[in-house]
Design a protein around this motif. Structure first.
Motif, PDB file in Angstrom:
ATOM      1  N   GLU A  39       0.836  -1.206   0.000  1.00  0.00           N
ATOM      2  CA  GLU A  39       0.000   0.000   0.000  1.00  0.00           C
ATOM      3  C   GLU A  39       0.866   1.248   0.000  1.00  0.00           C
ATOM      4  O   GLU A  39       0.577   2.228  -0.705  1.00  0.00           O
ATOM      5  CB  GLU A  39      -0.928  -0.014   1.202  1.00  0.00           C
ATOM      6  N   ALA A  40       1.939   1.235   0.792  1.00  0.00           N
ATOM      7  CA  ALA A  40       2.834   2.396   0.849  1.00  0.00           C
ATOM      8  C   ALA A  40       3.526   2.611  -0.492  1.00  0.00           C
ATOM      9  O   ALA A  40       3.623   3.741  -0.984  1.00  0.00           O
ATOM     10  CB  ALA A  40       3.871   2.201   1.955  1.00  0.00           C
ATOM     11  N   LEU A  41       3.978   1.523  -1.113  1.00  0.00           N
ATOM     12  CA  LEU A  41       4.708   1.645  -2.367  1.00  0.00           C
ATOM     13  C   LEU A  41       3.792   1.967  -3.552  1.00  0.00           C
ATOM     14  O   LEU A  41       4.269   2.357  -4.613  1.00  0.00           O
ATOM     15  CB  LEU A  41       5.502   0.364  -2.652  1.00  0.00           C
ATOM     16  N   ALA A  42       2.491   1.801  -3.365  1.00  0.00           N
ATOM     17  CA  ALA A  42       1.540   2.126  -4.435  1.00  0.00           C
ATOM     18  C   ALA A  42       1.118   3.593  -4.405  1.00  0.00           C
ATOM     19  O   ALA A  42       0.456   4.065  -5.337  1.00  0.00           O
ATOM     20  CB  ALA A  42       0.305   1.237  -4.320  1.00  0.00           C
ATOM     21  N   LEU A  43       1.506   4.334  -3.367  1.00  0.00           N
ATOM     22  CA  LEU A  43       1.127   5.742  -3.270  1.00  0.00           C
ATOM     23  C   LEU A  43       1.758   6.562  -4.394  1.00  0.00           C
ATOM     24  O   LEU A  43       2.893   6.296  -4.817  1.00  0.00           O
ATOM     25  CB  LEU A  43       1.569   6.321  -1.924  1.00  0.00           C
ATOM     26  N   LYS A  74      12.451  15.980  -1.040  1.00  0.00           N
ATOM     27  CA  LYS A  74      13.443  17.045  -1.170  1.00  0.00           C
ATOM     28  C   LYS A  74      14.795  16.486  -1.625  1.00  0.00           C
ATOM     29  O   LYS A  74      15.500  17.110  -2.434  1.00  0.00           O
ATOM     30  CB  LYS A  74      13.598  17.757   0.168  1.00  0.00           C
ATOM     31  N   LEU A  75      15.146  15.295  -1.138  1.00  0.00           N
ATOM     32  CA  LEU A  75      16.453  14.707  -1.441  1.00  0.00           C
ATOM     33  C   LEU A  75      16.445  13.800  -2.665  1.00  0.00           C
ATOM     34  O   LEU A  75      17.507  13.545  -3.262  1.00  0.00           O
ATOM     35  CB  LEU A  75      16.955  13.912  -0.228  1.00  0.00           C
ATOM     36  N   CYS A  76      15.284  13.302  -3.040  1.00  0.00           N
ATOM     37  CA  CYS A  76      15.187  12.328  -4.130  1.00  0.00           C
ATOM     38  C   CYS A  76      15.675  12.929  -5.446  1.00  0.00           C
ATOM     39  O   CYS A  76      15.240  14.017  -5.842  1.00  0.00           O
ATOM     40  CB  CYS A  76      13.743  11.857  -4.279  1.00  0.00           C
ATOM     41  N   PRO A  77      16.580  12.237  -6.160  1.00  0.00           N
ATOM     42  CA  PRO A  77      17.077  12.763  -7.436  1.00  0.00           C
ATOM     43  C   PRO A  77      16.070  12.649  -8.576  1.00  0.00           C
ATOM     44  O   PRO A  77      16.294  13.180  -9.662  1.00  0.00           O
ATOM     45  CB  PRO A  77      18.310  11.887  -7.710  1.00  0.00           C
ATOM     46  N   PHE A  78      14.983  11.943  -8.328  1.00  0.00           N
ATOM     47  CA  PHE A  78      13.944  11.793  -9.338  1.00  0.00           C
ATOM     48  C   PHE A  78      12.738  12.661  -8.953  1.00  0.00           C
ATOM     49  O   PHE A  78      12.574  13.010  -7.796  1.00  0.00           O
ATOM     50  CB  PHE A  78      13.524  10.326  -9.465  1.00  0.00           C
ATOM     51  N   ALA A  79      11.924  12.991  -9.916  1.00  0.00           N
ATOM     52  CA  ALA A  79      10.770  13.863  -9.660  1.00  0.00           C
ATOM     53  C   ALA A  79       9.490  13.159 -10.109  1.00  0.00           C
ATOM     54  O   ALA A  79       9.054  13.315 -11.259  1.00  0.00           O
ATOM     55  CB  ALA A  79      10.925  15.187 -10.401  1.00  0.00           C
ATOM     56  N   GLY A 102       0.676  11.333 -10.998  1.00  0.00           N
ATOM     57  CA  GLY A 102       0.069  10.009 -11.079  1.00  0.00           C
ATOM     58  C   GLY A 102       1.062   8.870 -11.021  1.00  0.00           C
ATOM     59  O   GLY A 102       0.690   7.708 -11.202  1.00  0.00           O
ATOM     60  N   GLU A 103       2.332   9.171 -10.754  1.00  0.00           N
ATOM     61  CA  GLU A 103       3.368   8.139 -10.749  1.00  0.00           C
ATOM     62  C   GLU A 103       3.690   7.681  -9.328  1.00  0.00           C
ATOM     63  O   GLU A 103       3.499   8.426  -8.370  1.00  0.00           O
ATOM     64  CB  GLU A 103       4.648   8.680 -11.403  1.00  0.00           C
ATOM     65  N   PRO A 104       4.190   6.428  -9.181  1.00  0.00           N
ATOM     66  CA  PRO A 104       4.569   5.930  -7.853  1.00  0.00           C
ATOM     67  C   PRO A 104       5.555   6.862  -7.168  1.00  0.00           C
ATOM     68  O   PRO A 104       6.492   7.374  -7.793  1.00  0.00           O
ATOM     69  CB  PRO A 104       5.202   4.565  -8.157  1.00  0.00           C
ATOM     70  N   LYS A 118      17.744   3.360  -9.490  1.00  0.00           N
ATOM     71  CA  LYS A 118      17.797   3.624 -10.928  1.00  0.00           C
ATOM     72  C   LYS A 118      16.543   4.335 -11.431  1.00  0.00           C
ATOM     73  O   LYS A 118      16.387   4.528 -12.641  1.00  0.00           O
ATOM     74  CB  LYS A 118      17.998   2.313 -11.694  1.00  0.00           C
ATOM     75  N   GLY A 119      15.683   4.703 -10.531  1.00  0.00           N
ATOM     76  CA  GLY A 119      14.485   5.446 -10.918  1.00  0.00           C
ATOM     77  C   GLY A 119      13.248   4.618 -11.109  1.00  0.00           C
ATOM     78  O   GLY A 119      12.166   5.163 -11.323  1.00  0.00           O
ATOM     79  N   GLY A 120      13.380   3.292 -11.045  1.00  0.00           N
ATOM     80  CA  GLY A 120      12.208   2.438 -11.204  1.00  0.00           C
ATOM     81  C   GLY A 120      11.385   2.372  -9.927  1.00  0.00           C
ATOM     82  O   GLY A 120      11.753   2.948  -8.894  1.00  0.00           O
ATOM     83  N   VAL A 121      10.262   1.675 -10.010  1.00  0.00           N
ATOM     84  CA  VAL A 121       9.399   1.523  -8.842  1.00  0.00           C
ATOM     85  C   VAL A 121      10.146   0.731  -7.769  1.00  0.00           C
ATOM     86  O   VAL A 121      10.781  -0.285  -8.052  1.00  0.00           O
ATOM     87  CB  VAL A 121       8.089   0.807  -9.225  1.00  0.00           C
ATOM     88  N   LEU A 122      10.080   1.188  -6.539  1.00  0.00           N
ATOM     89  CA  LEU A 122      10.786   0.554  -5.436  1.00  0.00           C
ATOM     90  C   LEU A 122      10.219  -0.834  -5.152  1.00  0.00           C
ATOM     91  O   LEU A 122       9.003  -1.014  -5.043  1.00  0.00           O
ATOM     92  CB  LEU A 122      10.682   1.427  -4.186  1.00  0.00           C
ATOM     93  N   SER A 123      11.111  -1.815  -5.000  1.00  0.00           N
ATOM     94  CA  SER A 123      10.695  -3.184  -4.694  1.00  0.00           C
ATOM     95  C   SER A 123      10.501  -3.349  -3.190  1.00  0.00           C
ATOM     96  O   SER A 123      11.331  -2.897  -2.398  1.00  0.00           O
ATOM     97  CB  SER A 123      11.762  -4.173  -5.167  1.00  0.00           C
TER      98      SER A 123
END
Length: 309
Positions: free
Chosen positions: A168-172, A209-214, A218-220, A226-231
């Motif tokens: 549920e957390a990773l689907a936010l 604030k720290l994440c290198p991706f934006a 509507g994205e996870p 590497k920027g993909g969805v976290l496992s």
């Protein structure tokens, strides 16, 4: 899902497909449950085909006896299937036969005489308040990359501070954070509303604030390096590291933080119905187990502290 091509005739296969559609679209069972139910029914039909000496037809099912079901359950027990899995098997079979009865196809009493296997009593393993806090805060000491540490802290904060499952957390998504209340999609596609408390909001804001991706709206929200969805496996491994560092028991898992959320709320006088809503439990009985957890903790404290304990 179910592959009974060699064990059943065409009419039975058609009814299986109808049943599966109902489970998915009407009852909205989780994918894992649908897969397990399908597998259980398939194994039963394979057994029944061998037991009766030919493909299973609707007439075969009408003539089903309690002894046939018991023989199948005994076979599965001999294959070292545990009581919980056997209970799920029986639930799957009853679901299919109830469907056939509702559809006016047939009815049978064979399953009504089969008792559900007695399940071992198992209480959720909650952490103490201090252990839960240490599990979250120590994450930054286990990771050299600040944004990854902030990410893992945010996920664990959601498990403990909002009672979310890892999935549920990773689907936010970023859009889910636009209000002070999270709209969470849980098992079976059911949604619930969970308050986003200040401490959890701060941990998520630090990660963003720290994440290198934006992440777009509507994205996870949570990303891998590497920027993909976290496992979810990475969060599980992180907690395994924390167990070693903090000397926590093997029961200390990400899901244990969800258990701790419920147990600590209840211990502070939280309403059982409200906790049920926050956890997304369909039945109050699923939530009531935490009353036993809280009672056990109280008695343990009593035995340790009271002079006559």
């Amino acid at each position: 899902m179910v592959d009974s091509a060699f064990a059943t005739d065409e009419l039975v296969r058609a009814r299986i497909s109808d049943w599966q559609r109902e489970l998915g679209s009407v009852r909205r069972l989780a994918d894992n449950t649908l897969e397990a139910y399908g597998r259980d029914l398939d194994q039963f039909l394979q057994f029944l085909a061998g037991h009766t000496g030919g493909p299973v037809s609707l007439n075969t099912l009408k003539d089903l006896r309690g002894a046939d079901v018991r023989a199948f359950m005994a076979q599965r027990r001999n294959e070292s299937l545990g009581s919980r899995s056997l209970a799920r098997v029986l639930s799957a079979l009853k679901s299919f036969f109830r469907f056939l009865e509702r559809e006016g196809v047939m009815s049978t009493e064979a399953l009504n005489v089969i008792r559900t296997p007695k399940l071992p009593k198992s209480l959720p393993k909650a952490l103490t308040v201090l252990e839960a806090r240490d599990t979250i805060s120590t994450t930054q000491d286990m990771e050299e990359r600040p944004w990854v540490a902030a990410r893992d802290m945010a996920v664990l904060s959601l498990c403990y501070g909002a009672g979310l499952r890892i999935a549920e957390a990773l689907a936010l998504t970023r859009a889910d954070l636009e209000t002070e209340v999270l709209r969470v999609t849980g098992k079976g596609g059911k949604t619930r509303m969970v308050p986003l408390i200040a401490a959890v909001r701060r941990s998520i804001d630090l990660y963003l604030k720290l994440c290198p991706f934006a992440p777009q709206p509507g994205e996870p929200l949570f990303r891998g390096v590497k920027g993909g969805v976290l496992s979810p496996r990475l969060i599980q491994l992180r907690v395994a590291q924390l167990r070693g560092a903090l000397g926590l028991p093997p029961s200390a898992t990400p899901h244990a933080l969800r258990h701790s959320f419920a147990t600590h709320l209840l211990g502070k006088g939280g309403d059982l119905r409200a906790i049920q809503e926050l956890l997304g439990h369909a039945s109050l009985s699923s939530t009531q187990i935490y009353t036993a957890v809280d009672t056990d903790r109280l008695l343990d404290s009593y035995r340790k502290a009271h002079p006559r304990g």
